[in-house]
Motif scaffolding. Structure first.
Motif, PDB file in Angstrom:
ATOM      1  N   VAL A 192      35.103  36.292  37.828  1.00 44.69           N
ATOM      2  CA  VAL A 192      34.179  37.290  37.300  1.00 44.69           C
ATOM      3  C   VAL A 192      33.160  37.615  38.388  1.00 44.69           C
ATOM      4  O   VAL A 192      32.556  36.707  38.966  1.00 44.69           O
ATOM      5  CB  VAL A 192      33.467  36.772  36.036  1.00 44.69           C
ATOM      6  N   PRO A 197      25.965  42.410  34.753  1.00 48.59           N
ATOM      7  CA  PRO A 197      27.176  42.443  33.931  1.00 48.59           C
ATOM      8  C   PRO A 197      27.731  43.858  33.809  1.00 48.59           C
ATOM      9  O   PRO A 197      26.978  44.835  33.721  1.00 48.59           O
ATOM     10  CB  PRO A 197      26.694  41.927  32.574  1.00 48.59           C
ATOM     11  N   ASN A 271      36.688  44.442  38.606  1.00 46.79           N
ATOM     12  CA  ASN A 271      35.263  44.677  38.825  1.00 46.79           C
ATOM     13  C   ASN A 271      34.419  44.587  37.558  1.00 46.79           C
ATOM     14  O   ASN A 271      33.205  44.777  37.608  1.00 46.79           O
ATOM     15  CB  ASN A 271      35.062  46.064  39.457  1.00 46.79           C
ATOM     16  N   CYS A 272      35.035  44.286  36.431  1.00 52.47           N
ATOM     17  CA  CYS A 272      34.258  44.169  35.192  1.00 52.47           C
ATOM     18  C   CYS A 272      33.946  42.709  34.885  1.00 52.47           C
ATOM     19  O   CYS A 272      34.553  41.787  35.439  1.00 52.47           O
ATOM     20  CB  CYS A 272      34.990  44.824  34.018  1.00 52.47           C
ATOM     21  N   SER A 273      32.975  42.516  33.991  1.00 51.37           N
ATOM     22  CA  SER A 273      32.600  41.169  33.543  1.00 51.37           C
ATOM     23  C   SER A 273      33.181  40.853  32.175  1.00 51.37           C
ATOM     24  O   SER A 273      33.607  39.727  31.905  1.00 51.37           O
ATOM     25  CB  SER A 273      31.075  41.041  33.470  1.00 51.37           C
ATOM     26  N   VAL A 274      33.182  41.867  31.296  1.00 50.63           N
ATOM     27  CA  VAL A 274      33.640  41.706  29.910  1.00 50.63           C
ATOM     28  C   VAL A 274      34.473  42.916  29.535  1.00 50.63           C
ATOM     29  O   VAL A 274      34.119  44.054  29.865  1.00 50.63           O
ATOM     30  CB  VAL A 274      32.439  41.599  28.934  1.00 50.63           C
ATOM     31  N   ARG A 296      39.184  37.725  31.919  1.00 53.18           N
ATOM     32  CA  ARG A 296      37.950  38.294  31.399  1.00 53.18           C
ATOM     33  C   ARG A 296      37.754  37.953  29.922  1.00 53.18           C
ATOM     34  O   ARG A 296      38.719  37.937  29.146  1.00 53.18           O
ATOM     35  CB  ARG A 296      37.950  39.826  31.559  1.00 53.18           C
ATOM     36  N   PHE A 334      26.595  38.174  26.180  1.00 57.45           N
ATOM     37  CA  PHE A 334      26.990  37.944  27.571  1.00 57.45           C
ATOM     38  C   PHE A 334      25.865  38.285  28.545  1.00 57.45           C
ATOM     39  O   PHE A 334      25.840  37.771  29.664  1.00 57.45           O
ATOM     40  CB  PHE A 334      28.240  38.765  27.895  1.00 57.45           C
ATOM     41  N   PRO A 338      24.841  34.422  30.447  1.00 59.68           N
ATOM     42  CA  PRO A 338      25.859  34.741  31.459  1.00 59.68           C
ATOM     43  C   PRO A 338      26.821  33.600  31.750  1.00 59.68           C
ATOM     44  O   PRO A 338      27.907  33.830  32.285  1.00 59.68           O
ATOM     45  CB  PRO A 338      25.025  35.095  32.692  1.00 59.68           C
ATOM     46  N   LEU A 341      30.539  33.910  30.648  1.00 59.24           N
ATOM     47  CA  LEU A 341      31.519  34.744  31.336  1.00 59.24           C
ATOM     48  C   LEU A 341      32.658  33.937  31.943  1.00 59.24           C
ATOM     49  O   LEU A 341      33.839  34.213  31.688  1.00 59.24           O
ATOM     50  CB  LEU A 341      30.822  35.570  32.425  1.00 59.24           C
ATOM     51  N   GLN A 342      32.333  32.934  32.753  1.00 62.56           N
ATOM     52  CA  GLN A 342      33.368  32.149  33.419  1.00 62.56           C
ATOM     53  C   GLN A 342      34.169  31.320  32.426  1.00 62.56           C
ATOM     54  O   GLN A 342      35.407  31.269  32.495  1.00 62.56           O
ATOM     55  CB  GLN A 342      32.727  31.232  34.479  1.00 62.56           C
ATOM     56  N   GLY A 345      36.285  33.600  30.190  1.00 62.63           N
ATOM     57  CA  GLY A 345      37.308  34.229  31.018  1.00 62.63           C
ATOM     58  C   GLY A 345      38.458  33.273  31.300  1.00 62.63           C
ATOM     59  O   GLY A 345      39.634  33.656  31.235  1.00 62.63           O
TER      60      GLY A 345
END
Length: 371
Positions: A192, A197, A271-274, A296, A334, A338, A341-342, A345
């Motif tokens: 991520v 975000p 390139n996105c986070s969620v 993700r 998110f 944060p 996220l990881q 994902g």
């Protein structure tokens, strides 16, 4: 024993983008494979030929209900199937399922299969003007699927609905495929990205895809968290279910990026986070599987097909259909946490490999077809 297999679709490029790995698996197993669909893109025959698949063009109209054109499609499929005399026919999407199944039956094919990849606009409402379309499509499905030996569904909810509506009898053989699967090598996982975000939705700009909810929730969050980014990627299909131009302009003016379609979504996913898809109903959403394979977290709806992709609180969150506030709060988690996220994902990647790997899905389909 090698067999001759015909696969019928309603959109030429889908034979490559969605069914390519399945067609290749059939070919690699020693079968003679035909891909039958409208041309739609001039490179379809060449790309299929490179995989060893024989392409035959068929005049199937994807949109609308034109009796003359649909009858022409039926007769064209009948002529094609009689000419190649396949041992098995597999159709997917509504018109190929209906007309392909009937044509195969009239041609004397005994092994007829269909894949229900989602119910679409006709099943969105059962009353009013759309109710008339629903009744028509329901009866047409019944006529086509009566010809089938086995029917494949991407999720159990659609199977149960078809039995409840009497489209197929309770005794009809069915198989759950877990969607169309996703190629874990093509959609390779990546970390991520660090920084602000980025929330991504890849979809045709249609109401029933939940695009309106994504746009409105993104506007609210952009006002509260200006550093966050919100991207909507996909074609603006015109039709009764499309989003109005002025609404899209309002989103863009409020900081939501609406980029239109892209040829390859992998860079967007990387390139996105969620990944967010608040759809009202799906077969199994392919874009969600691609995002999961990229590693993700997912925010989607507790709706048919969508709910199959999320283990609540592990690889993402589910929200009620059409609930903008619930979607906003799920996405906000998110931003406020944060660290999710990881972890989420990684859980997405593990889950998609367990359940939706295209090789496992194709093995299920080929087993059901006796290939």
């Amino acid at each position: 024993m090698p067999k001759k297999v015909a696969v019928i679709g309603g959109y030429g490029p889908s034979l490559i983008n969605f069914r390519g790995p399945m067609l290749k698996a059939m070919k690699d197993a020693g079968h003679e494979v035909y891909g039958i669909a409208p041309l739609d893109s001039p490179d379809v025959p060449e790309k299929l030929a490179a995989m060893g698949i024989k392409y035959i063009e068929a005049p199937i109209q994807r949109k609308g209900m034109n009796p003359i054109k649909d009858l022409a499609a039926l007769f064209a499929l009948l002529k094609i199937i009689k000419k190649i005399q396949p041992d098995a026919v597999l159709s997917y999407t509504i018109k190929p399922v209906i007309y392909g199944s009937i044509a195969a039956k009239l041609s004397g094919v005994k092994n007829i299969f269909s894949m229900i990849t989602g119910l679409g606009y006709a099943f969105g409402q059962t009353s009013g003007k759309r109710g008339l379309l629903f009744k028509l499509v329901k009866n047409m499905y019944r006529a086509g699927l009566t010809c089938n030996k086995t029917i494949m569904f991407q999720n159990p909810d659609d199977r149960d609905l078809f039995k409840e509506l009497g489209i197929i009898p309770q005794s009809k053989a069915t198989v759950i495929t877990n969607g169309s699967g996703v190629d874990l090598e093509h959609y390779a996982s990546s970390p991520v990205p660090a920084g602000n975000p980025v929330f991504l939705c890849i979809s045709r700009l249609l109401k029933e895809k939940g695009v309106r909810e994504f746009g409105e929730a993104s506007l609210r969050l952009k006002q509260k968290y200006p550093q966050a980014e919100f991207r909507l990627v996909g074609p603006h299909d015109k039709g009764p279910d499309s989003i109005d131009d002025d609404i899209i302009a309002t989103w863009q003016n409020g900081g939501v990026e609406c980029t239109g379609p892209v040829a390859d979504v992998r860079e967007e996913l990387k390139n996105c986070s969620v990944y967010v898809l608040p759809s009202y109903r799906e077969g199994t959403p392919r874009s969600v599987l691609e995002a999961m394979a990229t590693g993700r977290p997912i925010v989607t709806t507790d709706a048919t097909g969508c709910r199959e992709t999320v283990i609540e609180g592990q690889n993402g969150f589910m929200v009620p259909v059409k609930d903008i506030s619930a979607l906003e709060h799920a996405m906000e988690k998110f931003i406020l946490q944060p660290e999710l996220l990881q972890n989420m994902g990684a859980a997405s990647l593990k889950y998609v490999a367990q359940k939706f790997d295209v090789n496992k899905v194709n093995a299920t389909i080929m087993k059901a077809m006796g290939l």
